[in-house]
Design a protein around this motif. Structure first.
Motif, PDB file in Angstrom:
ATOM      1  N   SER A 141       0.803  -1.223   0.000  1.00 46.94           N
ATOM      2  CA  SER A 141       0.000   0.000   0.000  1.00 46.94           C
ATOM      3  C   SER A 141       0.840   1.280   0.000  1.00 46.94           C
ATOM      4  O   SER A 141       0.304   2.366  -0.179  1.00 46.94           O
ATOM      5  N   ASP A 187       3.527   4.140  -1.332  1.00 47.11           N
ATOM      6  CA  ASP A 187       3.946   4.644  -2.638  1.00 47.11           C
ATOM      7  C   ASP A 187       5.467   4.486  -2.761  1.00 47.11           C
ATOM      8  O   ASP A 187       6.156   4.136  -1.808  1.00 47.11           O
ATOM      9  N   GLU A 188       5.992   4.732  -3.938  1.00 45.69           N
ATOM     10  CA  GLU A 188       7.414   4.496  -4.191  1.00 45.69           C
ATOM     11  C   GLU A 188       8.329   5.391  -3.358  1.00 45.69           C
ATOM     12  O   GLU A 188       9.414   4.965  -2.973  1.00 45.69           O
ATOM     13  N   GLU A 220       7.756   6.428  -0.260  1.00 44.46           N
ATOM     14  CA  GLU A 220       7.777   5.829   1.086  1.00 44.46           C
ATOM     15  C   GLU A 220       8.646   4.572   1.099  1.00 44.46           C
ATOM     16  O   GLU A 220       9.436   4.369   2.020  1.00 44.46           O
ATOM     17  N   LYS A 221       8.525   3.761   0.058  1.00 42.87           N
ATOM     18  CA  LYS A 221       9.343   2.554  -0.019  1.00 42.87           C
ATOM     19  C   LYS A 221      10.827   2.906  -0.114  1.00 42.87           C
ATOM     20  O   LYS A 221      11.663   2.285   0.544  1.00 42.87           O
TER      21      LYS A 221
END
Length: 138
Positions: free
Chosen positions: A103, A105-106, A108-109
Motif C-alpha cells: 500500500s 507509494d514508491e 515511502e518505499k
C-alpha cells in the motif's frame, strides 16, 4: 514524506533482523535437535529474502527462501529463547507487513529502503561482519 504509524511499524520491523543475522553464525545443530515449526521457517525465510532484496535493490536469488529456510532450520535448536521469540514475532506480523508494504507509494518505499540499509550497516559494524556485496549507496 510524513511519518505515519504504518510507516513506523514497517521501519520497526527491520529491528527484528538481528535475530536472523545471528543465525548465520551459529554452528550446525546436532542431528537429534528440535526442529522449528514449518510456518515459522517459511515466514522468516520470506522475510529475510524480501529485506535483503529490497536493501540490495536487486531481485532475490532464485533459491533464496530455500537457503534461508535451511539455515534457520540448522540454527534454530541452538538459538536462545529470546531469539526464538523474535522469530515467532516475524511469523505473526509478516502477512500484515506484506499488505502494508504493497500500500506504500514508491517514495515511502525508497525512504524505508534507505533507513533499512543504514540499520543493516550499523548492525554489521557492531557484529564485525560484512556481507559478500556492499550495500547500495543511498
Amino acid at each position: 514524506m510524513k511519518s505515519s504509524p504504518r510507516y513506523a511499524r514497517l521501519l520497526g520491523t527491520w529491528l527484528l533482523l538481528p535475530a536472523l543475522t545471528v543465525m548465520a553464525k551459529e554452528d550446525p545443530a546436532p542431528a537429534a535437535a528440535e526442529a522449528p515449526p514449518a510456518g515459522l521457517v517459511r515466514a522468516n525465510a520470506e522475510f529475510v529474502c524480501f529485506f535483503m532484496s529490497e536493501v540490495a535493490g536487486k531481485p532475490k536469488p532464485k533459491n533464496c527462501e530455500a537457503e534461508a529456510a535451511r539455515e534457520l532450520t540448522q540454527a534454530y535448536p541452538s538459538l536462545p529463547a529470546e531469539q526464538r521469540q523474535q522469530l515467532a514475532q516475524v511469523q505473526g506480523f509478516w502477512p500484515t507487513f506484506q499488505k502494508e508494504w504493497k500500500s506504500l507509494d514508491e517514495l515511502e518505499k525508497a525512504a524505508l529502503r534507505a533507513q533499512w540499509a543504514e540499520v543493516l550497516k550499523e548492525q554489521e559494524a557492531q557484529q564485525g561482519t560484512g556481507g559478500s556485496e556492499p550495500l547500495p549507496e543511498q
